[in-house]
Design an enzyme around this catalytic site. Structure first.
Site, PDB file in Angstrom:
ATOM      1  N   TYR A  37       0.083   6.346  -3.500  1.00 48.18           N
ATOM      2  CA  TYR A  37      -0.628   7.057  -4.865  1.00 48.18           C
ATOM      3  C   TYR A  37      -1.928   5.944  -4.632  1.00 48.18           C
ATOM      4  O   TYR A  37      -2.759   6.310  -5.195  1.00 48.18           O
ATOM      5  CB  TYR A  37       0.444   6.587  -6.051  1.00 48.18           C
TER       6      TYR A  37
ATOM      7  N   ALA B 124      -3.057   3.522  -2.693  1.00 49.29           N
ATOM      8  CA  ALA B 124      -4.373   4.822  -1.366  1.00 49.29           C
ATOM      9  C   ALA B 124      -5.173   5.582  -1.596  1.00 49.29           C
ATOM     10  O   ALA B 124      -6.535   5.881  -1.314  1.00 49.29           O
ATOM     11  CB  ALA B 124      -3.637   4.506  -0.111  1.00 49.29           C
TER      12      ALA B 124
END
Lengths: 78, 248
Positions: free
Chosen positions: B155, B157
């Site tokens: 999430y 990234a």
């Protein structure tokens, strides 16, 4: 205004060029037809013919002449 | 008619709050409100806004299906030539797990929705904004994408990728007078936060500067600001709305 006239006018208005420059016009052959100018031209053509180009066709739209072939796919007879 | 606003992920949380904000602040606006599918709850929400005298239309597509995104947006643009504002709000967060336990399928699914779908939506909607000769795009990043978050590798990234997309698009779209900014909310009181264990959530709140979750309306206010003329010289920025500090 015929479809060909509308097609020509999109180039003339977007790039501020004259009618006699159209025949051999290609992407990046003039300063105004850069990546920004390209998207402005696409927007002008979409507006003029009430169409929406596929992304692949936007990339492939490399010249005034080749554009005529591409736009036929969208049921626009020039 | 006022501005035309397209907002994704309007069935709950921040997206719903953004619809409410525009409806209250710009009652002459037309709102195109996206949800994954039609549900009685979503239709009730749409009718609530309609009954308040605001023009609103639902738009349905699944962010994990590129063909569906394309056909739905093409139809939407046929019916609505003018779009002034795009709010890329919809996103997904999976069950928290450590990086070492994060399978590649989960990583790909998260990026499919939180990044690739956003890029595709933006590419399509941009055409209408370019025709307008102006516009504003607001992306939803996350404080997790700025500072990292334990157990939220994929999430965080994907939201970091959204922040970078925002900066790149701001540079490319500035010649068309389109501003592109992002909001990076901290922990916000939405259904997404419910995927956290109580202990972990309480610890995060206790360690936060403001000692509380954000209300979705507070994030909607920031999004509205970035969509308004009050932010006319703000472009390519990631506005972190996390109540202070340098973490979630």
């Amino acid at each position: 205004m015929t479809n060909l006239e509308k097609y020509n006018q999109a180039f003339i208005d977007t790039f501020a060029i004259s009618n006699d420059q159209l025949e051999n016009l290609a992407y990046q052959s003039i300063e105004a037809w850069d990546s920004v100018g390209h998207m402005s031209l696409i927007a002008a053509l979409e507006e003029a013919f009430d169409i929406m180009f596929e992304t692949d066709d936007i990339i492939d739209f490399s010249s005034y002449q080749h554009g005529k072939e591409i736009i036929k796919k969208y049921d626009v007879e020039l | 008619m006022g501005r035309v606003i397209f907002i994704t992920g309007c069935n709950r949380g921040i997206g719903r709050a953004v619809v409410n904000k525009f409806a209250k602040t710009e009652p002459d606006a037309k709102i195109l409100a996206h949800a994954r599918k039609e549900t009685p709850e979503f239709l009730e929400f749409i009718n609530l806004i309609k009954n308040a005298g605001v023009e609103i239309e639902p738009v349905y597509f699944d962010l994990s299906k590129p063909d569906e995104i394309k056909s739905s947006l093409t139809a939407m643009l046929k019916a609505n030539k003018k779009i002034d504002v795009l709010v890329n709000n919809a996103g997904v967060v999976k069950e928290p797990k450590s990086f070492l336990m994060c399978d590649m399928q989960t990583l790909r699914e998260t990026f499919e929705i939180n990044f690739f779908a956003q890029a595709m939506i933006t590419q399509i909607i941009c055409r209408a904004l370019i025709r307008n000769g102006s516009g504003a795009i607001i992306n939803l990043s996350s404080a997790a994408g700025m500072f990292g978050a334990e157990g939220r590798f994929e999430y965080s990234a994907s939201k970091s990728a959204i922040a970078c997309m925002t900066k790149c698009l701001a540079l490319e779209l500035a010649p068309f007078k389109i501003r592109v900014n992002a909001v990076a909310p901290g922990m916000t009181d939405t259904e997404m936060i419910s995927t956290m264990e109580d202990k972990a959530r309480n610890n995060l709140i206790a360690n936060s500067v403001s000692k509380r979750l954000a209300n979705p309306d507070e994030i909607a206010n920031v999004i509205y600001f970035l969509a308004s003329e009050n932010s006319s010289y703000i472009n390519g920025q990631i506005l972190i709305a996390n109540g202070g500090g340098y973490s979630l």
